[in-house]
Design an enzyme around this catalytic site. Sequence first.
Site, PDB file in Angstrom:
ATOM      1  N   ASP A  51       0.205  -2.743  -4.745  1.00 39.31           N
ATOM      2  CA  ASP A  51      -0.129  -2.417  -3.360  1.00 39.31           C
ATOM      3  C   ASP A  51       1.070  -2.667  -2.451  1.00 39.31           C
ATOM      4  O   ASP A  51       1.563  -3.785  -2.348  1.00 39.31           O
ATOM      5  CB  ASP A  51      -1.305  -3.281  -2.894  1.00 39.31           C
ATOM      6  CG  ASP A  51      -1.705  -3.000  -1.447  1.00 39.31           C
ATOM      7  OD1 ASP A  51      -2.687  -2.268  -1.248  1.00 39.31           O
ATOM      8  OD2 ASP A  51      -1.030  -3.504  -0.529  1.00 39.31           O
ATOM      9  N   TYR A  56       6.176  -2.495   4.971  1.00 39.80           N
ATOM     10  CA  TYR A  56       6.735  -3.583   4.154  1.00 39.80           C
ATOM     11  C   TYR A  56       8.213  -3.354   3.855  1.00 39.80           C
ATOM     12  O   TYR A  56       8.912  -4.274   3.443  1.00 39.80           O
ATOM     13  CB  TYR A  56       5.989  -3.731   2.823  1.00 39.80           C
ATOM     14  CG  TYR A  56       4.528  -4.061   2.925  1.00 39.80           C
ATOM     15  CD1 TYR A  56       3.916  -4.400   4.134  1.00 39.80           C
ATOM     16  CD2 TYR A  56       3.720  -4.025   1.788  1.00 39.80           C
ATOM     17  CE1 TYR A  56       2.566  -4.685   4.205  1.00 39.80           C
ATOM     18  CE2 TYR A  56       2.368  -4.316   1.847  1.00 39.80           C
ATOM     19  CZ  TYR A  56       1.792  -4.639   3.064  1.00 39.80           C
ATOM     20  OH  TYR A  56       0.446  -4.917   3.126  1.00 39.80           O
ATOM     21  N   LYS A  81       0.395   2.712   2.619  1.00 39.99           N
ATOM     22  CA  LYS A  81      -0.363   2.795   3.872  1.00 39.99           C
ATOM     23  C   LYS A  81       0.496   3.431   4.965  1.00 39.99           C
ATOM     24  O   LYS A  81       1.717   3.218   5.001  1.00 39.99           O
ATOM     25  CB  LYS A  81      -0.781   1.389   4.331  1.00 39.99           C
ATOM     26  CG  LYS A  81      -1.405   0.530   3.235  1.00 39.99           C
ATOM     27  CD  LYS A  81      -1.656  -0.893   3.689  1.00 39.99           C
ATOM     28  CE  LYS A  81      -2.053  -1.777   2.520  1.00 39.99           C
ATOM     29  NZ  LYS A  81      -0.906  -2.185   1.691  1.00 39.99           N
ATOM     30  N   HIS A 114      -3.430   1.904   7.965  1.00 46.36           N
ATOM     31  CA  HIS A 114      -3.136   0.470   7.922  1.00 46.36           C
ATOM     32  C   HIS A 114      -3.942  -0.346   8.941  1.00 46.36           C
ATOM     33  O   HIS A 114      -4.396  -1.449   8.637  1.00 46.36           O
ATOM     34  CB  HIS A 114      -1.635   0.238   8.123  1.00 46.36           C
ATOM     35  CG  HIS A 114      -1.133  -1.009   7.484  1.00 46.36           C
ATOM     36  ND1 HIS A 114       0.143  -1.139   6.982  1.00 46.36           N
ATOM     37  CD2 HIS A 114      -1.729  -2.205   7.246  1.00 46.36           C
ATOM     38  CE1 HIS A 114       0.299  -2.358   6.479  1.00 46.36           C
ATOM     39  NE2 HIS A 114      -0.826  -3.016   6.628  1.00 46.36           N
TER      40      HIS A 114
END
Length: 278
Positions: A51, A56, A81, A114
């Site tokens: 994930d 990120y 996401k 998200h």
Amino acid sequence: MKKITDLQGSFELHNGVQMPYFGLGVYQSEDGSEVINAVKAALNHGYRHIDTAAIYDNEEGVGTGIRESTVDRKDVFLTSKVWNTDQGYDTTLKAFDASLERLGTDYLDLYLVHWPKGEISKETWKALEKLYKEKRVRAIGVSNFLQYHLEDLLTSAEIVPMVNQMEFHPFLVQQDLIDFCNSKGIQYEAWSPLMQGNIFDLDVMTELASKYKKTIAQIVLRWDLQKGVVTIPKSSKKERIIANSDLFDFELSKEDVELLDGLEKGKRFGPDPDNFAF
């Protein structure tokens, strides 16, 4: 209770896709060798679910880790996401393409909105529905959506989300939200299952770890699974990645599941979906 078998077991989403119920989260794993090595360690040990998210900033490393592992891409359940600044119909489609390019793949197994962002999230969802219909993603869902967010989305959605990924741990059970998701066929998924490390300070967790001869992390992660909740603990350390997955040789009693349920305080360690700075 949903059936729990082994590290590569899965829960079935409402569209028939099998989603591995245990995976590796890579939030705060640095792009490059750190996330590459974490992904490789997880997959080579037997994980089949990774994930990540655009925000990120490590999708490239995740893709490299998958390619350098001993596991074929088709056997990995890969999630990303769309971030808030990319929400909207056209911008979500572009963001999806950018994620695929960074990950070095031509499809995703799961793509999530998200965070809820009001009316614009409905346009974002229409983009996800398009991607799903075009078979560029095997399942679509949301993250951090409370019940009223979901109810609002469902007023215009053609496809019910397959997944809702939420902060979930003994201090934030939100059983009413779990029950609502279950009633709609939406698979609940946990982020921050270890309460950002605060789980290790609870006496009750120490007692349960001693009782079952397991680590505190293993106790709470097993609780997640017995609650029917997909879980994706994050770690960049190989030893912890392996230890976190050692969950399939014991079972919490019904009483101990209820004991952990009873710790509910409505306490968040991450952002509140109602007060998140977009």
